[in-house]
Design a protein around this motif. Structure first.
Motif: not given
Length: 217
Positions: A19, A24, A85-86, A89-90, A93, A99, A138
């Motif tokens: 990821l 994403i 989630i956005r 993950l942002t 990362t 990930i 997550l």
């Protein structure tokens, strides 16, 4: 664009997905696809009878026909889960947390935080569960990252955050008895209980990560 040849479908067919900021949106699209696929459905059979189908999680009580009909008429919005989630993950990362979504060949292992490698592993099958399940997963792993940050840094051995621990929840206590957890130490079991107790409070998980991990910067 035919979904068969789109990037989301291409990613889903790969054995491993790393990821990053470039994919994403594709992962979110895969989750939206399964949100729709997993939504309750009403089927009229050849003999005129009606069958209702709906997907139920292990800890969710059974629904009656009236409740299922209500879900079909007013499907729950997945927007807050997709937004989380956005953001999660942002944030991960951006802070060099790797990930990877892959076939873990263990249905009992949904995700894992490898603090010494600054890496989160996620079982590819979890994508099929949709946005809500993936958001909770997550959130759970993000709490483990925060536990490491409190222990000294992203690559440090995790310690308890001091969040409320529900030690009587039968659902996750049952999960902790599965073979995948059998080699955990007593303190590591407590780390899992803390993460399980707070994973559904997704906004709090994001704030906890910012507090314990980003204050170092």
């Amino acid at each position: 664009v035919n979904f068969e040849y789109s990037q989301p479908n291409f990613l889903l067919n790969k054995n491993s997905i790393n990821l990053d900021m470039n994919n994403i949106n594709s992962v979110l699209e895969i989750l939206r696809k399964y949100d729709l696929k997993n939504s309750p459905k009403k089927v009229i059979n050849n003999d005129g009878s009606i069958t209702f189908f709906y997907r139920r999680s292990e800890e969710e009580p059974k629904k009656n026909i009236r409740q299922i009909k209500k879900l079909i008429e007013n499907p729950p919005s997945m927007k807050k889960y997709q937004n989380f989630i956005r953001k999660a993950l942002t944030a991960l990362t951006f802070n060099d947390i790797r990930i990877e979504i892959l076939d873990l060949n263990n249905k009992d292992l949904s995700g894992q935080w490898l603090y010494n490698k600054k890496q989160i592993l996620i079982n590819k099958n979890t994508l099929l569960e949709g946005s809500q399940y993936f958001a909770y997963l997550l959130s759970h792993e993000m709490l483990h990252v925060s536990q490491s940050c409190k222990g000294g840094g992203f690559d440090s051995y995790p310690v308890l955050l001091g969040l409320k621990r529900n030690k009587s929840n039968k659902f996750y206590l049952k999960k902790l008895k599965k073979p995948v957890y059998k080699n955990l130490k007593k303190n590591e079991i407590q780390l899992e209980i803390e993460a399980y107790s707070n994973e559904k409070n997704i906004n709090s998980s994001l704030k906890t990560f910012k507090y314990f991990c980003l204050k170092q910067k």
